[in-house]
Motif scaffolding. Structure first.
Motif, mmCIF file in Angstrom:
data_model
loop_
_atom_site.group_PDB
_atom_site.id
_atom_site.type_symbol
_atom_site.label_atom_id
_atom_site.label_comp_id
_atom_site.label_asym_id
_atom_site.label_seq_id
_atom_site.Cartn_x
_atom_site.Cartn_y
_atom_site.Cartn_z
ATOM 1 N N GLY A 64 5.423 0.710 -1.764
ATOM 2 C CA GLY A 64 4.817 1.364 -0.616
ATOM 3 C C GLY A 64 5.344 2.740 -0.273
ATOM 4 O O GLY A 64 4.996 3.285 0.774
ATOM 5 N N CYS A 65 6.175 3.322 -1.127
ATOM 6 C CA CYS A 65 6.756 4.637 -0.844
ATOM 7 C C CYS A 65 5.935 5.748 -1.500
ATOM 8 O O CYS A 65 5.675 5.702 -2.707
ATOM 9 N N SER A 66 5.555 6.732 -0.717
ATOM 10 C CA SER A 66 4.969 7.925 -1.322
ATOM 11 C C SER A 66 6.095 8.802 -1.848
ATOM 12 O O SER A 66 7.221 8.764 -1.339
ATOM 13 N N ILE A 67 5.795 9.590 -2.859
ATOM 14 C CA ILE A 67 6.816 10.322 -3.607
ATOM 15 C C ILE A 67 6.692 11.827 -3.394
ATOM 16 O O ILE A 67 5.593 12.380 -3.452
ATOM 17 N N ALA A 68 7.836 12.459 -3.176
ATOM 18 C CA ALA A 68 7.948 13.906 -3.300
ATOM 19 C C ALA A 68 8.883 14.154 -4.488
ATOM 20 O O ALA A 68 10.009 13.646 -4.513
ATOM 21 N N VAL A 69 8.409 14.866 -5.487
ATOM 22 C CA VAL A 69 9.165 15.071 -6.722
ATOM 23 C C VAL A 69 10.126 16.244 -6.560
ATOM 24 O O VAL A 69 9.746 17.302 -6.047
ATOM 25 N N LEU A 70 11.371 16.045 -7.011
ATOM 26 C CA LEU A 70 12.344 17.135 -7.075
ATOM 27 C C LEU A 70 12.904 17.191 -8.484
ATOM 28 O O LEU A 70 13.390 16.186 -9.010
ATOM 29 N N HIS A 71 12.813 18.368 -9.080
ATOM 30 C CA HIS A 71 13.261 18.550 -10.461
ATOM 31 C C HIS A 71 14.322 19.643 -10.509
ATOM 32 O O HIS A 71 14.145 20.736 -9.966
ATOM 33 N N PRO B 172 0.826 -1.218 0.000
ATOM 34 C CA PRO B 172 0.000 0.000 0.000
ATOM 35 C C PRO B 172 0.854 1.260 0.000
ATOM 36 O O PRO B 172 1.827 1.354 0.759
ATOM 37 N N LEU B 173 0.475 2.204 -0.828
ATOM 38 C CA LEU B 173 1.208 3.465 -0.901
ATOM 39 C C LEU B 173 1.236 4.135 0.470
ATOM 40 O O LEU B 173 0.200 4.293 1.118
ATOM 41 N N GLY B 174 2.433 4.505 0.913
ATOM 42 C CA GLY B 174 2.599 5.146 2.207
ATOM 43 C C GLY B 174 3.013 4.200 3.317
ATOM 44 O O GLY B 174 3.441 4.651 4.385
ATOM 45 N N SER B 175 2.920 2.902 3.077
ATOM 46 C CA SER B 175 3.267 1.941 4.129
ATOM 47 C C SER B 175 4.772 1.870 4.387
ATOM 48 O O SER B 175 5.203 1.435 5.453
ATOM 49 N N SER B 176 5.581 2.294 3.402
ATOM 50 C CA SER B 176 7.036 2.238 3.548
ATOM 51 C C SER B 176 7.664 3.601 3.793
ATOM 52 O O SER B 176 8.887 3.713 3.839
ATOM 53 N N GLY B 177 6.856 4.649 3.936
ATOM 54 C CA GLY B 177 7.402 5.974 4.166
ATOM 55 C C GLY B 177 7.497 6.792 2.890
ATOM 56 O O GLY B 177 6.991 6.402 1.837
ATOM 57 N N ARG B 178 8.179 7.927 2.995
ATOM 58 C CA ARG B 178 8.291 8.861 1.873
ATOM 59 C C ARG B 178 9.710 8.881 1.324
ATOM 60 O O ARG B 178 10.681 8.742 2.069
ATOM 61 N N VAL B 179 9.838 9.089 0.008
ATOM 62 C CA VAL B 179 11.135 9.255 -0.636
ATOM 63 C C VAL B 179 11.090 10.486 -1.530
ATOM 64 O O VAL B 179 10.025 10.904 -1.981
ATOM 65 N N VAL B 180 12.271 11.058 -1.771
ATOM 66 C CA VAL B 180 12.397 12.151 -2.734
ATOM 67 C C VAL B 180 12.853 11.550 -4.051
ATOM 68 O O VAL B 180 13.878 10.857 -4.116
ATOM 69 N N ALA B 181 12.083 11.783 -5.105
ATOM 70 C CA ALA B 181 12.402 11.251 -6.424
ATOM 71 C C ALA B 181 12.953 12.357 -7.305
ATOM 72 O O ALA B 181 12.281 13.366 -7.536
#
Length: 389
Positions: free
Chosen positions: A199-206, A171-180
């Motif tokens: 399971g990682c939710s994403i914070a996008v960095l461009h 499930p999305l969010g079950s593994s924490g957040r990562v910066v992509a």
């Protein structure tokens, strides 16, 4: 078939192997994601958890299935008919023609939980005999053209003939957040999708690399993010950008053949600072072993030493064709290859040296960064960061 469906059954896989406390917590996350996804799609539904299944009661089957097929953590989705165990045989007899409509052969598969006086095989044989008697269609246990699935839980029975693949994973969010670190190319969106699947939710960095027009790739970036958000169900996906071009210009003038290494290290350092600020646990990149000069083992090793945070590279063992096929499945491929004179590989990688180093020496990397005052460049770049979506 003209059966009157009563709801949609959604099955999960890996979650069932977890300890009870973890399974309970992750199922809660999964149900929350489902509810949020359905609500965002405007689907009215009631969602409940029964044994190892999630039951979605709704009248909007097509739209709910479309959402559920993109919820990470589900192995398959099936519209079902509900009957009580006492009425199971009579229902099968009455609806045999619809259940096997246009089928050339069939099989019955029973999954059973609870205490019963019969086995799953007993019930398969009994229901199969009823279907054959009513329709005359032959049984084929090895290669049926239609399978009638019956899940029995105590006195409850769920009947379905269509199993739609889910995207599996956690499930999305079950593994924490990562910066992509997401560019507008093919690879990084696919790498991000794989982390979402785990399971990682994403914070996008461009990183904005174009000096003359820093926001040249913003429209394409946001179009890619919009597709990824269709999979990122249940949790917001923030998008951050920062100006990378000015620092890259200094690096290019000073580092020459090491430009690509220092460029990547700068990206990781900025991503690490953002990770600390937003509570992310790792960084994700779309790098692939040996695909370009900066992605040799020696170079990746030198790049990783830039930060103390974990760096994931989900595509490390994929070839380009495999990644392209996945991008098509996800829906980002056509956007990534869309022609744009201001946002093309040549304009994005404008600082690439003619002969980039392929066996980076970490001591030389650190020496060059000391001469460049890399911490100054990182702080200056991070000072330009902004959330755009």
């Amino acid at each position: 078939m003209n059966l009157q469906w009563d709801g949609v059954l959604a099955a999960y896989g890996e979650l069932a192997l977890k300890s009870k406390p973890v399974r309970r917590r992750w199922v809660g996350i999964l149900i929350s994601n489902i509810l949020n996804g359905l609500a965002k799609a405007g689907v009215e539904a009631q969602v409940s958890h029964k044994w190892s299944r999630i039951i979605v009661k709704t009248l909007e089957f097509e739209r709910s299935i479309e959402v559920l097929s993109r919820v990470f953590g589900l192995t398959y989705i099936a519209p079902f008919v509900y009957v009580s165990l006492n009425n199971l045989e009579s229902y099968i007899a009455r609806e045999a023609g619809e259940l096997l409509k246009n089928a050339e052969s069939f099989a019955v598969r029973v999954r059973r939980t609870g205490e019963h006086s019969f086995t799953s095989l007993d019930l398969e044989k009994k229901l199969g005999a009823i279907l054959k008697e009513k329709t005359g269609i032959k049984v084929s246990l090895e290669n049926p053209s239609r399978t009638v699935y019956v899940e029995v839980h105590n006195n409850e029975c769920y009947i379905y003939t269509l199993k739609i693949d889910g995207c599996r994973g956690l499930p999305l969010g079950s593994s924490g957040r990562v910066v992509a670190l997401i560019s507008t190319g093919i690879d990084s969106p696919v790498a991000s999708w794989f982390m979402m699947k785990r399971g990682c939710s994403i914070a996008v960095l461009h990183a904005q690399v174009n000096l003359d027009k820093p926001d040249a790739c913003t429209r394409k970036l946001l179009d890619i993010v919009e597709v990824l958000r269709n999979w990122h169900i249940g949790i917001d996906m923030p998008v951050y950008v920062y100006r990378h071009g000015e620092a890259l210009a200094e690096i290019s003038r000073h580092a020459q053949e090491y430009t690509c290494i220092l460029c990547k290290r700068l990206m990781l350092k900025v991503a690490e600072k953002l990770s600390h600020e937003i509570g992310a646990k790792a960084i994700v990149t779309g790098e692939n072993l040996g695909q370009v000069a900066s992605q040799t083992l020696d170079n990746l090793n030198a790049i990783d030493h830039a930060v103390n945070i974990l760096v994931f590279r989900p595509l490390i063992g994929f070839d380009k064709e495999e990644t392209m096929n996945l991008a098509r499945k996800i829906g980002t491929y056509e956007i990534s290859i869309r022609p744009d004179p201001w946002c093309s590989p040549s304009t994005v990688c404008w600082a690439k040296p003619s002969k980039p180093v392929t066996k980076a020496n970490l001591e030389e990397v650190l020496k060059l960064e000391n001469e460049l005052q890399m911490n100054r460049l990182v702080d200056k770049a991070y000072g330009t960061i902004m959330k755009i979506s």
